[in-house]
Every structure is written in C-alpha cells, then in structure tokens.
Design a protein around this motif. Sequence first.
Motif, PDB file in Angstrom:
ATOM      1  N   ILE A  16       0.878  -1.017   0.006  1.00 24.77           N
ATOM      2  CA  ILE A  16       0.175   0.091   0.036  1.00 24.77           C
ATOM      3  C   ILE A  16       0.875   1.288  -0.020  1.00 24.77           C
ATOM      4  N   ASP A  17       1.870   1.274   0.687  1.00 23.81           N
ATOM      5  CA  ASP A  17       2.762   2.492   0.730  1.00 23.81           C
ATOM      6  C   ASP A  17       3.421   2.815  -0.742  1.00 23.81           C
ATOM      7  N   LEU A  18       4.020   1.506  -1.253  1.00 21.42           N
ATOM      8  CA  LEU A  18       4.416   1.742  -2.680  1.00 21.42           C
ATOM      9  C   LEU A  18       3.473   2.266  -3.539  1.00 21.42           C
ATOM     10  N   MET A  19       2.326   1.807  -3.403  1.00 27.28           N
ATOM     11  CA  MET A  19       1.254   2.330  -4.345  1.00 27.28           C
ATOM     12  C   MET A  19       0.991   3.708  -4.189  1.00 27.28           C
ATOM     13  N   ALA A  20       0.806   3.952  -2.783  1.00 30.55           N
ATOM     14  CA  ALA A  20       0.599   5.355  -2.513  1.00 30.55           C
ATOM     15  C   ALA A  20       1.722   6.479  -3.048  1.00 30.55           C
ATOM     16  N   GLU A  21       2.970   6.127  -3.107  1.00 28.74           N
ATOM     17  CA  GLU A  21       4.050   6.782  -3.878  1.00 28.74           C
ATOM     18  C   GLU A  21       3.853   6.950  -5.069  1.00 28.74           C
ATOM     19  N   ARG A  22       3.415   5.805  -5.994  1.00 29.95           N
ATOM     20  CA  ARG A  22       3.088   6.011  -7.138  1.00 29.95           C
ATOM     21  C   ARG A  22       1.989   6.701  -7.763  1.00 29.95           C
ATOM     22  N   LEU A  23       0.805   6.659  -6.845  1.00 32.83           N
ATOM     23  CA  LEU A  23      -0.380   7.238  -7.171  1.00 32.83           C
ATOM     24  C   LEU A  23      -0.650   8.755  -6.662  1.00 32.83           C
ATOM     25  N   THR A  24       0.340   9.281  -5.851  1.00 29.97           N
ATOM     26  CA  THR A  24       0.299  10.462  -5.247  1.00 29.97           C
ATOM     27  C   THR A  24       0.007  11.747  -6.592  1.00 29.97           C
TER      28      THR A  24
ATOM     29  N   PRO B  42      -1.613  15.878  -7.430  1.00 29.07           N
ATOM     30  CA  PRO B  42      -1.647  17.249  -6.612  1.00 29.07           C
ATOM     31  C   PRO B  42      -2.937  17.353  -5.893  1.00 29.07           C
ATOM     32  N   ILE B  43      -3.865  16.440  -6.251  1.00 31.30           N
ATOM     33  CA  ILE B  43      -5.352  16.432  -5.517  1.00 31.30           C
ATOM     34  C   ILE B  43      -5.250  15.526  -4.214  1.00 31.30           C
ATOM     35  N   HIS B  44      -4.761  14.194  -4.437  1.00 33.68           N
ATOM     36  CA  HIS B  44      -4.726  13.259  -3.400  1.00 33.68           C
ATOM     37  C   HIS B  44      -3.236  13.183  -2.951  1.00 33.68           C
ATOM     38  N   SER B  45      -2.886  13.447  -1.637  1.00 36.80           N
ATOM     39  CA  SER B  45      -1.866  13.162  -0.997  1.00 36.80           C
ATOM     40  C   SER B  45      -1.381  11.771  -0.684  1.00 36.80           C
ATOM     41  N   LYS B  46      -0.094  11.426  -0.515  1.00 35.38           N
ATOM     42  CA  LYS B  46       0.440   9.932  -0.285  1.00 35.38           C
ATOM     43  C   LYS B  46      -0.592   9.565   0.833  1.00 35.38           C
ATOM     44  N   GLU B  47      -0.700  10.444   1.894  1.00 33.26           N
ATOM     45  CA  GLU B  47      -1.513   9.869   2.993  1.00 33.26           C
ATOM     46  C   GLU B  47      -2.900   9.711   2.781  1.00 33.26           C
ATOM     47  N   TRP B  48      -3.524  10.332   1.987  1.00 32.26           N
ATOM     48  CA  TRP B  48      -5.043   9.928   1.451  1.00 32.26           C
ATOM     49  C   TRP B  48      -5.126   8.684   0.849  1.00 32.26           C
ATOM     50  N   ILE B  49      -4.083   8.534   0.004  1.00 31.69           N
ATOM     51  CA  ILE B  49      -4.199   7.530  -0.743  1.00 31.69           C
ATOM     52  C   ILE B  49      -3.742   6.051  -0.019  1.00 31.69           C
TER      53      ILE B  49
ATOM     54  N   TYR C 261      -6.735   2.979   0.561  1.00 33.09           N
ATOM     55  CA  TYR C 261      -6.259   1.550   0.244  1.00 33.09           C
ATOM     56  C   TYR C 261      -6.262   0.483   1.560  1.00 33.09           C
ATOM     57  N   GLU C 262      -5.826   1.256   2.796  1.00 33.13           N
ATOM     58  CA  GLU C 262      -5.811   0.445   3.935  1.00 33.13           C
ATOM     59  C   GLU C 262      -7.347   0.074   4.217  1.00 33.13           C
ATOM     60  N   ASP C 263      -8.165   1.015   4.025  1.00 28.05           N
ATOM     61  CA  ASP C 263      -9.765   0.763   4.138  1.00 28.05           C
ATOM     62  C   ASP C 263     -10.197  -0.350   3.145  1.00 28.05           C
ATOM     63  N   LYS C 264      -9.575  -0.119   1.842  1.00 28.87           N
ATOM     64  CA  LYS C 264     -10.103  -1.274   0.923  1.00 28.87           C
ATOM     65  C   LYS C 264      -9.728  -2.675   1.526  1.00 28.87           C
TER      66      LYS C 264
ATOM     67  N   GLY D  76      -8.848  -3.469   4.631  1.00 32.68           N
ATOM     68  CA  GLY D  76      -9.905  -3.725   5.762  1.00 32.68           C
ATOM     69  C   GLY D  76     -11.220  -4.110   5.556  1.00 32.68           C
ATOM     70  N   GLY D  77     -11.635  -3.692   4.351  1.00 32.69           N
ATOM     71  CA  GLY D  77     -12.933  -4.136   3.905  1.00 32.69           C
ATOM     72  C   GLY D  77     -13.916  -3.072   4.450  1.00 32.69           C
ATOM     73  N   GLU D  78     -13.503  -2.029   4.705  1.00 31.58           N
ATOM     74  CA  GLU D  78     -14.431  -0.925   4.968  1.00 31.58           C
ATOM     75  C   GLU D  78     -15.167  -0.216   3.962  1.00 31.58           C
ATOM     76  N   ASN D  79     -14.795  -0.346   2.850  1.00 27.22           N
ATOM     77  CA  ASN D  79     -15.102   0.329   1.651  1.00 27.22           C
ATOM     78  C   ASN D  79     -15.583  -0.408   0.445  1.00 27.22           C
ATOM     79  N   GLU D  80     -16.226  -1.666   0.821  1.00 23.91           N
ATOM     80  CA  GLU D  80     -16.824  -2.512  -0.043  1.00 23.91           C
ATOM     81  C   GLU D  80     -17.997  -2.183  -0.552  1.00 23.91           C
ATOM     82  N   ARG D  81     -18.078  -2.474  -1.864  1.00 21.37           N
ATOM     83  CA  ARG D  81     -19.447  -1.976  -2.576  1.00 21.37           C
ATOM     84  C   ARG D  81     -20.223  -3.119  -2.668  1.00 21.37           C
TER      85      ARG D  81
END
Length: 92
Positions: free
Chosen positions: A61-69, A71-78, A82-85, A87-92
């Motif tokens: 997740i950390d590596l993905m966040a670095e790659r996907l940062t 200007p709108i979404h910070s590394k911490e937001w990303i 993904y940590e919520d994903k 953990g299953g908290e954002n399942e559809r």
Amino acid sequence: MLDKDELMYTKILHGNTTIDEITDYIDELHTKIKKIKKEYDVNIQIRNMQNSKILKQKRIIDLMAERLTTPIHSKEWIKNYYEDKVGGENER
C-alpha cells in the motif's frame, strides 16, 4: 459433581491417595501442559504469519501510494483509502 481435578485435589487434601495415584496424576497433568503449550506455540506461529502478511500488505500500500500521489490526493490520503479497502471498510 466434582471434576477429576477437584476430586484428586480433595483426595490429596484428605490423605486418601496413594503415591502411585499422585504420580499418575502428575504425569497426566504434565501431558496436558505439554499439549496446551504445543497449541499455544502453534497459535503464536499463526499470529506471526498473519502479522507478516499484514506488514507485507502495508508495504505494498505504501509503494502504491507513492506511485499514485497526485496534486489532488496526498500520499497519506491514498494510503488511507487502500488500507480501508484492504480492511473491507469500503466494499461495494
């Protein structure tokens, strides 16, 4: 009704046991303790494997966040997303 441990305790307390009965009971307790210790060791190994898996997921997740940062979404937001994903908290 007393279970076997309580019964043996009562017999020993009142002096109604032989040395052989006490020795057999001690051997039985030793066997029970070894079994519990073995189960505990297995549980520790499983927990260690789970912790290892969680750490690996967090690194990914950390590596993905670095790659996907962006200007709108910070590394911490990303990372949080993904940590919520995971953990299953954002399942559809």
